[in-house]
Design a protein around this motif. Structure first.
Motif, PDB file in Angstrom:
ATOM      1  N   LYS A 150     -46.874  20.316  23.146  1.00 52.93           N
ATOM      2  CA  LYS A 150     -47.675  20.852  22.050  1.00 52.93           C
ATOM      3  C   LYS A 150     -48.634  19.746  21.639  1.00 52.93           C
ATOM      4  O   LYS A 150     -48.330  18.563  21.823  1.00 52.93           O
ATOM      5  N   PHE A 151     -49.787  20.126  21.122  1.00 54.78           N
ATOM      6  CA  PHE A 151     -50.795  19.131  20.751  1.00 54.78           C
ATOM      7  C   PHE A 151     -51.221  19.356  19.311  1.00 54.78           C
ATOM      8  O   PHE A 151     -51.436  20.503  18.896  1.00 54.78           O
ATOM      9  N   GLU A 172     -44.151  24.994  10.547  1.00 55.99           N
ATOM     10  CA  GLU A 172     -42.966  24.312  11.046  1.00 55.99           C
ATOM     11  C   GLU A 172     -42.434  24.925  12.346  1.00 55.99           C
ATOM     12  O   GLU A 172     -42.099  24.220  13.294  1.00 55.99           O
ATOM     13  N   GLU A 173     -42.404  26.242  12.384  1.00 57.01           N
ATOM     14  CA  GLU A 173     -41.860  26.933  13.545  1.00 57.01           C
ATOM     15  C   GLU A 173     -42.764  26.708  14.767  1.00 57.01           C
ATOM     16  O   GLU A 173     -42.297  26.357  15.854  1.00 57.01           O
ATOM     17  N   MET A 174     -44.064  26.871  14.543  1.00 50.59           N
ATOM     18  CA  MET A 174     -45.026  26.684  15.643  1.00 50.59           C
ATOM     19  C   MET A 174     -44.919  25.268  16.216  1.00 50.59           C
ATOM     20  O   MET A 174     -45.043  25.065  17.424  1.00 50.59           O
ATOM     21  N   LEU A 175     -44.673  24.303  15.346  1.00 52.61           N
ATOM     22  CA  LEU A 175     -44.690  22.895  15.763  1.00 52.61           C
ATOM     23  C   LEU A 175     -43.328  22.391  16.238  1.00 52.61           C
ATOM     24  O   LEU A 175     -43.181  21.209  16.544  1.00 52.61           O
ATOM     25  N   HIS A 415     -38.298  16.912  11.454  1.00 53.13           N
ATOM     26  CA  HIS A 415     -36.999  16.325  11.829  1.00 53.13           C
ATOM     27  C   HIS A 415     -36.983  15.773  13.243  1.00 53.13           C
ATOM     28  O   HIS A 415     -36.031  15.940  13.980  1.00 53.13           O
ATOM     29  N   VAL A 416     -38.079  15.132  13.620  1.00 57.91           N
ATOM     30  CA  VAL A 416     -38.095  14.501  14.945  1.00 57.91           C
ATOM     31  C   VAL A 416     -38.525  13.041  14.842  1.00 57.91           C
ATOM     32  O   VAL A 416     -39.233  12.640  13.922  1.00 57.91           O
ATOM     33  N   GLU A 417     -38.067  12.275  15.818  1.00 58.34           N
ATOM     34  CA  GLU A 417     -38.473  10.884  15.956  1.00 58.34           C
ATOM     35  C   GLU A 417     -39.834  10.831  16.631  1.00 58.34           C
ATOM     36  O   GLU A 417     -40.181  11.702  17.437  1.00 58.34           O
ATOM     37  N   THR A 418     -40.592   9.795  16.313  1.00 66.04           N
ATOM     38  CA  THR A 418     -41.895   9.615  16.940  1.00 66.04           C
ATOM     39  C   THR A 418     -41.853   8.397  17.849  1.00 66.04           C
ATOM     40  O   THR A 418     -41.303   7.365  17.471  1.00 66.04           O
ATOM     41  N   VAL A 419     -42.423   8.545  19.034  1.00 72.33           N
ATOM     42  CA  VAL A 419     -42.643   7.377  19.880  1.00 72.33           C
ATOM     43  C   VAL A 419     -44.065   6.915  19.607  1.00 72.33           C
ATOM     44  O   VAL A 419     -45.030   7.633  19.889  1.00 72.33           O
TER      45      VAL A 419
END
Ligand code: BES
Ligand code: MN
Length: 463
Positions: A150-151, A172-175, A415-419
């Protein structure tokens, strides 16, 4: 190296000059987010990116209008439900170019000189967006995408991403994804690959001090009233103590301390005092007592004067006692400080210290929270191995002094980690005249991203 990796890398090398001309093209659009006059160019840059995604084959591309600048969204989920989905983040807006006379070449006609390409936004961060997209291009043209993508590209990062948090909450759902990839950071030197595991936050404030209700003759009235420029300077002077610490009440209360292990790791970074002397051109380094320069930049908060204005600043002299004075102040924050706290603390400081002979107003401008990620996450290991293959040495881990406001929102809302990654260098002149990008590192970055995507794919089912 597996066949699909070498095929993708070969493709990237064969297409190097097309990648470069795309970069020049993207950077010719003056998408300055803070400028109202640049609004059409902001839209042009959003359109350019949307078209570029479509050309790559991304099947669902949408430009969302927001109360501010548009968000470009894309979705490509060919790897199936069990595979990872990565959300690639970027910002297509750039900083203003002033002072224009200090640029050696036109900021919006990218020019190559030696190993560098020069132009506004080239390293921060149009070049970094294209690293992620060029690697994707190479993989999909030569084999199959190992993960889903996803971008999310915004046009307001350089003004503090004021509309992005609500965009994330509304979509939120789309992403929904497993990790975010933010290529808006960089390394220290071209020889050493680098992973950024923390970003500082920002609280930006504007302080105005008012004295007489009009500018006065400094002879006729000088000595009879408190000069607001003097009052402002005195207030600012006392915001730091002799150890270089910020004196706002409770400023350090929530600052998370670094432990000995992290300290030792930061001390091993391949930069020393002379690196910072050279990168800044300052006659001497300065900062909070008891911390190294690397720690002062990455792991400690600051308060800076970004701009000062009062009275007569034109050519020659004018004997005036100004009626007001203004300072733009900003604070870089580390976990677990919050931008709103600093506003409060400044308010309390001014209430306690401002002399009664002046009036003052304090306005909170934009800001963003600090963020820190888990250095041992499997996603970070996927990137570390990718960098190691291309550079033939292990990456170092650093904390970044700059800010990317959305990163904490990825944690809090999605609720995700970022690199955090990217291939800019500290001496790239970000936000300054003659912004540049080191081309050999940029090309290596594309190769590293190809490996990164495949590594994520191979981990997909075990993460
Ligand atoms: N790309 C930078 C952040 C950055 C700087 C990362 C140096 C790595 C190295 C980003 O575009 C930026 O400039 N952010 C602003 C955010 C602010 C306006 C909220 C910043 O840090 O000033
Ligand atoms: Mn920037």
């Amino acid at each position: 190296m597996s066949d699909r990796r070498s095929l993708a890398i070969q493709y990237a090398h064969e297409n190097a000059s097309r990648f470069l001309s795309d970069l020049k093209d993207f950077c010719s659009i003056p998408s300055i987010s803070t400028d109202d006059a640049s609004k059409p160019d902001i839209h042009r840059a959003a359109g350019w990116l949307a078209d570029h995604l479509r050309r790559l084959g991304v099947n669902k591309v949408q430009v969302f209008q927001t109360p501010g600048h548009p968000v470009v969204y894309g979705e490509w989920l060919p790897a199936g439900e069990t595979a990872l989905t990565a959300l690639v983040y970027g910002h297509y807006d750039v900083q203003p170019v002033d002072p224009l006379n200090l640029w050696v070449s036109d900021p919006f006609a990218a020019e190559i000189r030696g190993d560098y390409i020069y132009g506004r936004g080239i390293t921060d961060m149009k070049g970094q967006i294209l690293v992620a997209l060029d690697a994707l291009d190479a993989v999909v043209k030569t084999s199959q995408l190992p993960i889903n993508f996803k971008f999310l590209f915004e046009g307001e990062e350089e003004i503090g991403s004021p509309n992005l948090s609500s965009f994330l909450s509304d979509h939120e759902e789309m992403l929904r994804c497993d990790l975010a990839i933010n290529p808006d950071t960089g390394g220290l030197t071209p020889e050493v690959p680098c992973i950024t595991y923390a970003l500082r936050g920002l609280a930006y404030l504007e302080l105005r001090v008012f004295g007489p209700d009009h500018d006065l003759h400094s002879g006729v009235f000088g000595g009879s009233v408190l000069n607001p420029a003097q009052a402002l300077c005195e207030l600012i002077a006392e915001m730091h103590d002799e150890r270089g610490r910020v004196t706002l009440p409770h400023f350090y209360d929530k600052v998370r301390l670094i432990d000995e292990e992290e300290r030792a790791e930061l001390a091993r970074l391949p930069v020393d005092e002379s690196y910072y002397m050279k990168a800044t051109g300052a006659p001497a380094l300065y900062g909070e007592t008891g911390f190294s320069t690397v720690e002062r930049i990455g792991a400690r908060p600051t308060l800076e004067v970004n701009g000062l204005y009062s009275g007569f600043i034109g050519e020659g002299s004018k004997t005036v006692l100004p009626s007001w004075a203004m300072a733009k102040l900003s604070s870089r924050l580390v976990p677990d400080q919050e931008p709103a706290d600093v506003h409060q603390q400044m308010q309390a400081y001014l209430e306690a210290h401002a002399p009664k002979e002046i009036r003052w107003t304090l306005t909170a401008m934009h800001g963003g929270p600090p963020a820190i990620s888990d250095r041992n996450s499997p996603y970070i290991s996927s990137l570390a191995r990718a960098l190691e293959i291309v550079w033939n040495r292990k990456p170092v881990f650093k904390r970044e002094g700059g800010s990317v406001p959305v990163v904490l929102d990825f944690q809090r809302i999605l609720h995700v980690e970022t690199v955090n990654t990217g291939f800019s260098m500290a001496d790239d002149n970000m936000h300054s005249p003659n912004e540049k990008l080191h081309l050999p590192t940029w090309y290596r970055g594309i190769d590293a991203f190809i490996h990164f995507y495949f590594n994520l794919g191979e981990n997909s089912h075990t993460i």
